[in-house]
Design an enzyme around this catalytic site. Sequence first.
Site, PDB file in Angstrom:
ATOM      1  N   ASN A 142       6.075  -9.355  -7.592  1.00 18.00           N
ATOM      2  CA  ASN A 142       4.707  -9.621  -8.061  1.00 18.00           C
ATOM      3  C   ASN A 142       4.527  -9.039  -9.467  1.00 18.00           C
ATOM      4  OD1 ASN A 142       1.983 -10.475  -7.834  1.00 18.00           O
ATOM      5  ND2 ASN A 142       1.364  -8.378  -7.343  1.00 18.00           N
TER       6      ASN A 142
ATOM      7  N   GLU B 259       1.329  -2.687   1.633  1.00 14.36           N
ATOM      8  CA  GLU B 259       0.251  -2.003   0.938  1.00 14.36           C
ATOM      9  C   GLU B 259       0.060  -2.643  -0.429  1.00 14.36           C
ATOM     10  OE1 GLU B 259      -0.983   2.473  -0.574  1.00 14.36           O
ATOM     11  OE2 GLU B 259       0.866   2.201   0.570  1.00 14.36           O
ATOM     12  N   LEU B 260      -1.137  -3.104  -0.698  1.00 11.23           N
ATOM     13  CA  LEU B 260      -1.421  -3.897  -1.898  1.00 11.23           C
ATOM     14  C   LEU B 260      -1.049  -3.164  -3.196  1.00 11.23           C
ATOM     15  CD1 LEU B 260      -2.668  -6.580  -2.862  1.00 11.23           C
ATOM     16  CD2 LEU B 260      -4.847  -5.385  -3.030  1.00 11.23           C
ATOM     17  N   ASP B 261      -0.234  -3.809  -4.020  1.00 16.83           N
ATOM     18  CA  ASP B 261       0.114  -3.309  -5.363  1.00 16.83           C
ATOM     19  C   ASP B 261       0.731  -1.914  -5.343  1.00 16.83           C
ATOM     20  OD1 ASP B 261      -0.805  -5.628  -6.443  1.00 16.83           O
ATOM     21  OD2 ASP B 261      -2.793  -4.855  -6.920  1.00 16.83           O
ATOM     22  N   ALA B 262       1.361  -1.540  -4.231  1.00 14.28           N
ATOM     23  CA  ALA B 262       1.916  -0.186  -4.146  1.00 14.28           C
ATOM     24  C   ALA B 262       3.420  -0.183  -3.915  1.00 14.28           C
ATOM     25  CB  ALA B 262       1.213   0.595  -3.037  1.00 14.28           C
TER      26      ALA B 262
END
Lengths: 284, 284, 284, 284
Positions: free
Chosen positions: D190, D226-229
């Site tokens: 991403n 876990e979002l954007d982690a």
Amino acid sequence: MSHFYRLVVSCPDRLGIVARVSNFIAGHGGSITEASQHSDLEAGRFFMRYEILADSIGMSLEELRDAFAPVAREFDMQWALRDTRDKRRVVLMVSRESHCLVDLLYRWTAGELDCDIAAVISNHDDMRGMVEWHGIPYHHVPVAADNKPEAFARVEQLVEELNADSIVLARYMQILPPNLCQRYAGRVINIHHSFLPSFAGAKPYHQAHDRGVKLIGATCHYVTEELDAGPIIEQDIHRVSHCHTPSDLVRFGRDVEKTVLARGLRWHLEDRVLIHGNKTVVFA
Amino acid sequence: MSHFYRLVVSCPDRLGIVARVSNFIAGHGGSITEASQHSDLEAGRFFMRYEILADSIGMSLEELRDAFAPVAREFDMQWALRDTRDKRRVVLMVSRESHCLVDLLYRWTAGELDCDIAAVISNHDDMRGMVEWHGIPYHHVPVAADNKPEAFARVEQLVEELNADSIVLARYMQILPPNLCQRYAGRVINIHHSFLPSFAGAKPYHQAHDRGVKLIGATCHYVTEELDAGPIIEQDIHRVSHCHTPSDLVRFGRDVEKTVLARGLRWHLEDRVLIHGNKTVVFA
Amino acid sequence: MSHFYRLVVSCPDRLGIVARVSNFIAGHGGSITEASQHSDLEAGRFFMRYEILADSIGMSLEELRDAFAPVAREFDMQWALRDTRDKRRVVLMVSRESHCLVDLLYRWTAGELDCDIAAVISNHDDMRGMVEWHGIPYHHVPVAADNKPEAFARVEQLVEELNADSIVLARYMQILPPNLCQRYAGRVINIHHSFLPSFAGAKPYHQAHDRGVKLIGATCHYVTEELDAGPIIEQDIHRVSHCHTPSDLVRFGRDVEKTVLARGLRWHLEDRVLIHGNKTVVFA
Amino acid sequence: MSHFYRLVVSCPDRLGIVARVSNFIAGHGGSITEASQHSDLEAGRFFMRYEILADSIGMSLEELRDAFAPVAREFDMQWALRDTRDKRRVVLMVSRESHCLVDLLYRWTAGELDCDIAAVISNHDDMRGMVEWHGIPYHHVPVAADNKPEAFARVEQLVEELNADSIVLARYMQILPPNLCQRYAGRVINIHHSFLPSFAGAKPYHQAHDRGVKLIGATCHYVTEELDAGPIIEQDIHRVSHCHTPSDLVRFGRDVEKTVLARGLRWHLEDRVLIHGNKTVVFA
């Protein structure tokens, strides 16, 4: 405090080098904490740098060197094996601009530069106070148009007496004589300004300003007999615009010069720079 | 959609220029949305760029020009006053490498480049499909050792027929003839690679690799009769190391070239680049 | 040696501000050597900074202020008019890390920071020798969990007695009390590390290392009551990789912190930073 | 055209790993063209990546894997051995912003990305023409608040049918469901914007503008639940100033996003990214 053996090798590239060297180290129980390798496929040359925990090897530096010598011969290696406890002795040479010298002294004080500073040699006496405040000997060797041979003979004698390993030209505005360049080949580091395009002659920052460049830079390189043409260790730049005066460019130049020189010297001291012909491999 | 009048001025520096110009604009009710000024103290020259909301002024562009002309005469100004609705017509010239062209076409499609693209002219036919897919005319004008005068006469005729204002050499590997450089002085933009030190001759990225440079760069500049020596608009660099092959350097070079050219062109189109002698003021 | 009057203005944006101000200056014969303007169209606010050759104006600073006051009232300006001969008096505050302090002192010595350094205040006594060697007074004000009110009362008293204009927290690891932040609003500058993502709590460089970040940064900002949330003056970053240990990150952090702080302070001293709400306009 | 075997290894650090592996390769006559190693001393873990000229080894990929398996077991390795002829199949996912997609397609066309692009999947139909012009299948899978389970079941089915190895979220503004993240762990890349400080919620570039940040950035990372982690592959930034509007920030953001994503994807495709826990080793 742990110390390390650093093995640096350059040799013709062929099958089995890594296997042979890593077998050798493993065979002596050596624990490798950092390993870097590079094959220059065009030049057909191989480069490596190993950092080995000294305590993991039951041998002195001398014994390890003797043990490694046959491996080195087998692969026609240029090599060095150093103990990080044996600090390099460095002589700093400087003229009137202090920015690089002050930066190096601060980094040295802060433990960023793993060396002994044997002395500062200058063709001016301006920085004696500041240098001696750091507890470092200061030698003033004036250089004039009519005394260059004597002056550089004195410099050479000093470097020898000081038992120096490396020389840093930290804005030393004199050209070293060829014999000194040869004698300390690969151990004299210089910093000079760089521009796109480049400018010959005096006042390069003013020329760069007149030309309206958008970048000013600095190059750290080993000194060879050909002026400013030795192997490049590091380069960097700073952006400028039409707003900036020639004195702004000089000021930015100081910042980029001192940063690039400090990086180059650190890598040199840590045996991260391997020279081959007129270029370097830098295991930064 | 708001449009703007852009006033760009360069003149000998003296007392009262800003007062006179800003009075003039305020006197006509002009609302200034962006203002930039620069005094080159060495050259004794003043530069300014104003962006004025067109609707705030009750005059056409022609009327405003007529009204401003006496002010310009009074201060011996070189000046231009444009309406942002009058888009510049740009001709892109390209040889075989497509990276700059593709990047410019994408940015143009995305609305980043405020111009009309009148056509692409190339000495090869390779990119016709891609260009025509964007709805842009493509002209193939082969250039060979023995047809240069005819080829460039054809180029000049095309540029004229296309009513082009500016020419972008987006990796066009031919040297424009002097008359074309003069006719479109300050309106032909080129991109070329740059290195520290610089390398003359063929295959510069291979030479840079052989020299072990740590930075490769690109310079965007206006074309003058002297090759690669015109006023610099923008420069940038990309870091490289011994790990990178010549083809890596070529690849990084593509990235930095296209970025630098796009920035330079955008500033040119927005009247942000003022030329004085062989340097630029860029109100970026 | 020429001195300058610096006029800095922030006001609601409307027609004729530049005309009015530049008329005013021209009317008094003022020669403008540097002019910067910015319209924040979202905020509807206008910012300007003029540097005027003092000798070109036949008035004292006080007379010029009196003459300008009606203009300022007319446009509802926040404004300041300073004479560059009136150097700001700066207090540096520091804890145990010396990198920012040493860098600032060197730049000050080299003439890069146009101010008087009134004193260094520290909660430790470590750097007394180095500071006093520069001829600068050193005040040791210990801060402990149980003496904060007294300690900061002492700091405030010192700053007042020293007649300081601005305070620089050059790695001062204590939080200033709200009343001090308010009293010196817009005149206390701090430097702190910054990361993507950000890390709360102790040992941020170790946390960043554990997270495998590829950039570490630093932010220079004005101090407000809300911790590390004041108007940003400058930011920069340094690239890192998996090769780098937490102590490498700390070392790179030192470099970027000192560079960013020096830039921010210089701009502050040259009246290049205009605050509006929680953001800045920086005429760098 | 030469092809290569790429061996990528991660294992607990201990004596003799390099010796064992390089012996193994040398024992089969393998000519190593690129070798990278890293010891994470804190984690006690060792990472290596070897590129071996396939023709120098008299074995098929399968035979080589079988031969290496005992070595891998001996050192408890996580490992992969790939033939560069076996190109990864990549699915690109995109919403309405085309900058990353266009950049990846250009680089792929130019030979910078060594993979097959199996298809583009989008929740909008906007880019079908451009994608199909490149000869790549386009699948429109609308995603709405009330059809997410069905939509992502369709996405998963497509990815499976397309026999895709890796997924690139090239500005795909939807959150992948946990099962998809798990199934393609370490193979979904991403790109997202990054700021100092960070901004949660909608319109981050506008928030960054309101805060007056001086840098905007982008982070390329592997997707985890876990979002954007997830583990960071690459980050970079672009400088901004008060002159820049929110739409300038968005434009700069596009440039840095596409550059960072292209770099991250290239390294992924070349097996240069080794994941350990929530961080990466990148042998760039």
